[in-house]
Write a protein that holds these residues in place. Sequence first.
Motif, PDB file in Angstrom:
ATOM      1  N   LYS A 332      -2.225  -9.155   7.458  1.00  0.00           N
ATOM      2  CA  LYS A 332      -3.022  -8.404   8.170  1.00  0.00           C
ATOM      3  C   LYS A 332      -1.837  -6.741   7.732  1.00  0.00           C
ATOM      4  O   LYS A 332      -1.159  -7.474   8.169  1.00  0.00           O
ATOM      5  CB  LYS A 332      -3.727  -8.887   9.063  1.00  0.00           C
ATOM      6  N   GLU A 333      -2.723  -6.311   8.310  1.00  0.00           N
ATOM      7  CA  GLU A 333      -2.310  -4.401   8.351  1.00  0.00           C
ATOM      8  C   GLU A 333      -1.809  -4.408   8.821  1.00  0.00           C
ATOM      9  O   GLU A 333      -1.288  -3.163   9.351  1.00  0.00           O
ATOM     10  CB  GLU A 333      -3.211  -3.365   7.741  1.00  0.00           C
ATOM     11  N   ALA A 337       4.194  -1.764  10.965  1.00  0.00           N
ATOM     12  CA  ALA A 337       4.456  -0.312  11.648  1.00  0.00           C
ATOM     13  C   ALA A 337       3.699   0.873  11.874  1.00  0.00           C
ATOM     14  O   ALA A 337       2.715   1.653  12.831  1.00  0.00           O
ATOM     15  CB  ALA A 337       5.747  -0.341  12.435  1.00  0.00           C
ATOM     16  N   ASN A 338       3.613   1.731  10.126  1.00  0.00           N
ATOM     17  CA  ASN A 338       3.554   2.554  10.016  1.00  0.00           C
ATOM     18  C   ASN A 338       2.461   2.974   8.825  1.00  0.00           C
ATOM     19  O   ASN A 338       3.000   2.124   8.366  1.00  0.00           O
ATOM     20  CB  ASN A 338       4.504   3.734  10.514  1.00  0.00           C
ATOM     21  N   ARG A 342       3.159   0.735   5.155  1.00  0.00           N
ATOM     22  CA  ARG A 342       2.376   0.921   4.747  1.00  0.00           C
ATOM     23  C   ARG A 342       1.673   0.729   3.032  1.00  0.00           C
ATOM     24  O   ARG A 342       1.453   0.505   1.962  1.00  0.00           O
ATOM     25  CB  ARG A 342       0.218   0.877   5.789  1.00  0.00           C
ATOM     26  N   GLU A 343       2.324   2.657   2.961  1.00  0.00           N
ATOM     27  CA  GLU A 343       1.932   3.294   1.407  1.00  0.00           C
ATOM     28  C   GLU A 343       3.128   2.168   0.743  1.00  0.00           C
ATOM     29  O   GLU A 343       3.379   1.840  -0.156  1.00  0.00           O
ATOM     30  CB  GLU A 343       3.025   4.124   1.796  1.00  0.00           C
ATOM     31  N   ILE A 344       4.046   1.650   1.284  1.00  0.00           N
ATOM     32  CA  ILE A 344       5.141   1.147   0.070  1.00  0.00           C
ATOM     33  C   ILE A 344       4.837  -0.493  -0.018  1.00  0.00           C
ATOM     34  O   ILE A 344       4.349  -0.881  -0.961  1.00  0.00           O
ATOM     35  CB  ILE A 344       6.653   1.057   1.076  1.00  0.00           C
ATOM     36  N   ALA A 345       4.132  -0.828   0.501  1.00  0.00           N
ATOM     37  CA  ALA A 345       3.046  -2.450   0.838  1.00  0.00           C
ATOM     38  C   ALA A 345       1.701  -2.129   0.297  1.00  0.00           C
ATOM     39  O   ALA A 345       1.913  -3.080  -1.286  1.00  0.00           O
ATOM     40  CB  ALA A 345       2.663  -2.718   1.975  1.00  0.00           C
TER      41      ALA A 345
END
Length: 727
Positions: A332-333, A337-338, A342-345
């Motif tokens: 899940k999101e 951590a930051n 999330r952008e890299i994921a």
Amino acid sequence: MSDRGYINLIRHLTRASSTLPLETLQASIAHYLARPPIPIPGSPTNLTATTLNSRLFRVHTHARLSALALAFRHAVHLRVEVLKEEAEANPGGLLSRGVNVGAKLAKWSKEVREGFKGSDAVLHLACASGLLLGLEDWEAELQLKDKERRERARVEEEVVIALAEVIDEYAREGSGWEKDFKRTVGTNADEDPLPLAMLIASQCGHCIAAERLQALPLPTIIDVLMTTIDRSFYSGAFLSGASLSAKTDMDGRIVIEPASSFARTVRSVSGSAYIASMSSIARFTARAITVLVESRRAPGWEAIGRVLARLQSITSKVEQDWTKCPLARATKEDDLANGETREIATATWSILKTLLFMTLMLSQSILAAVVFVPNPHLQPVSPVSPQSIALNILHVLAQLSFVMPQFGGVASTAEGGLPELKRAFYMALDVLAASDEAAERFVAELCRGQSTDDKGKGVDVIPRSLQNARKAFVLACVEQLVAKLSEETIQMRVFPLCLPHLWDPSYRETYESAHSVMLAVFAAHAQQAGRHDEPYRARVQPTFAEKLVPMYAQCLVENASDGHLSTTQLCMAYAALVRSASAFGHDSRGNGESTPAGDAMAWLCIEVLLDAIRRTRSTETSAPPSEHLHRLHLALVATVPAVSLSLLPRLLSEVRAMITSLSPAEKTGEMRGELVQALFKVVLQDIGDAEKEFVIDWWDQNQESLISRSGSVADAEESTGSLVARL
């Protein structure tokens, strides 16, 4: 009077460098190609030749070649606008002809082509592809005649000739002095011209007729395209640095530093022009494979083998690295951590999805080719056969199974699923199923691999999401191949694979797939028992499928509670189980009559369901039945069309007693109405021909006691008037 803008453009094109931005050059070239100044001299040929020989474009970069192609494509659009304006200004009349936009455009295109002569092959390809795409944009609207279409064909030939020149110049092994000369005249800013040429050609590859593509060295082109694909995905190694670049914070969340090697790699891959154009590259590769196999079968089959080897190498590396990637454990999101992480994921998943799309596009093309075009060198026992190719494709898809849940998986029936995934998956299974031996071997490999993962050290290393996705894929494969498997394989490999998941709905796709495999086992055994050419032999011991019936009937009953099988799934599954059990013991006469053995097995399933209904009813003290009990009632109604005529009176008696025991008031009345509606539906739509007459008489005799006049149940009574006529 001369056009100063045109003169300035020519001056910039003849210089070694220009202060004009690339976008300005692109727009100016398009403008003056479409509107060449009349005094100097009114034809686009000179500007085309000047552009292709300009020192500004000798450095081959994606940005410059794309700008060049786009300039010629936009020039076609602008030229059409000019010709339409002329046509409106000169509509023609009795004594004069109007402007023929199609003919004028063809004449202008010919003049543009004349400027291609003697130019650099890569620049020639870029300009010709842009011109072809521009003509393709307008062909349908302008409704070109045959004479005008011939000009379009000549533009296609220009693209083919330019691509052949690029291949001959850069893909062939030359002498030492040739390589030294190219290295001397090149610049450090040059990008590799071969993949650039493939990228440009792929943009217009779908516009080129197959007979013209056949003139190209397609085996070499396919190899170069696969090399381009391989390099675009870093040979599958773009996930390699993830385990070293990721850390966890105080809350156990994943942190990936933006400056880490993994983050840089992901940004490099996701920002690549080749990844952005991967759809076009894959489509061109797929078309090249199709044309090659249809025109030259032997080189085509050899090329297919090389393509699959590349795909196998890329996907195996990706799957291997994903098992160690921290992102594989993020469900899940909030696990990230930051925002940077999330952008890299998100970028990582985008790359993985692109890899899956590319694989599916190539797989569909390969499967279609091998099904309709036989291998010219195929021997009775050959390692290269349609089944072996389908097997390789399934292995490649299995290695990307962890990406498939993003689209609902291969067995999903949801609207948001990926049709291309299902098409490639089921097509490969259909090809594989043509050989019982190949299907048996494939299932054995899959089950053996799952057994190793479950019992070995990998169970602690492999992320749970990856294990579940792989098992769901394996179960989906097994479900389609059950009819080809021996009883020993089903007993020793398939059933142990399904058993742990039959009561575990935590991972929905694996849970539902395990039940689907079980139902497929019963259906396959029922079909085999009813074959006309195989007499049903008397046995002291029942088959393994027959031994499973009581256990699975109890399993379905236990999965009727909330959060497990839905009402629709339970009804369909139980009806399918009873239908398969009824077929056990059919004789070889093929008359479709029931047998005592089949009826006994079917009634055993119904008795298990009735016992569960009685137990549940005895534990409930409140007046309205629970949803759990109501779900069991609906499952009993669903079995009505699944039994033989000899069991129908007994089953319908139980159904009647169940319905009439419910009060017609309030909530209970609504449930009773739903049961009557469900019974009416199966009687109306699902009852077989042999049972129709009996069911009609039974309904006429019992409808008064079944149908309450309260609430929604009255609708069923209104519908009964049409029962006899519709049956």
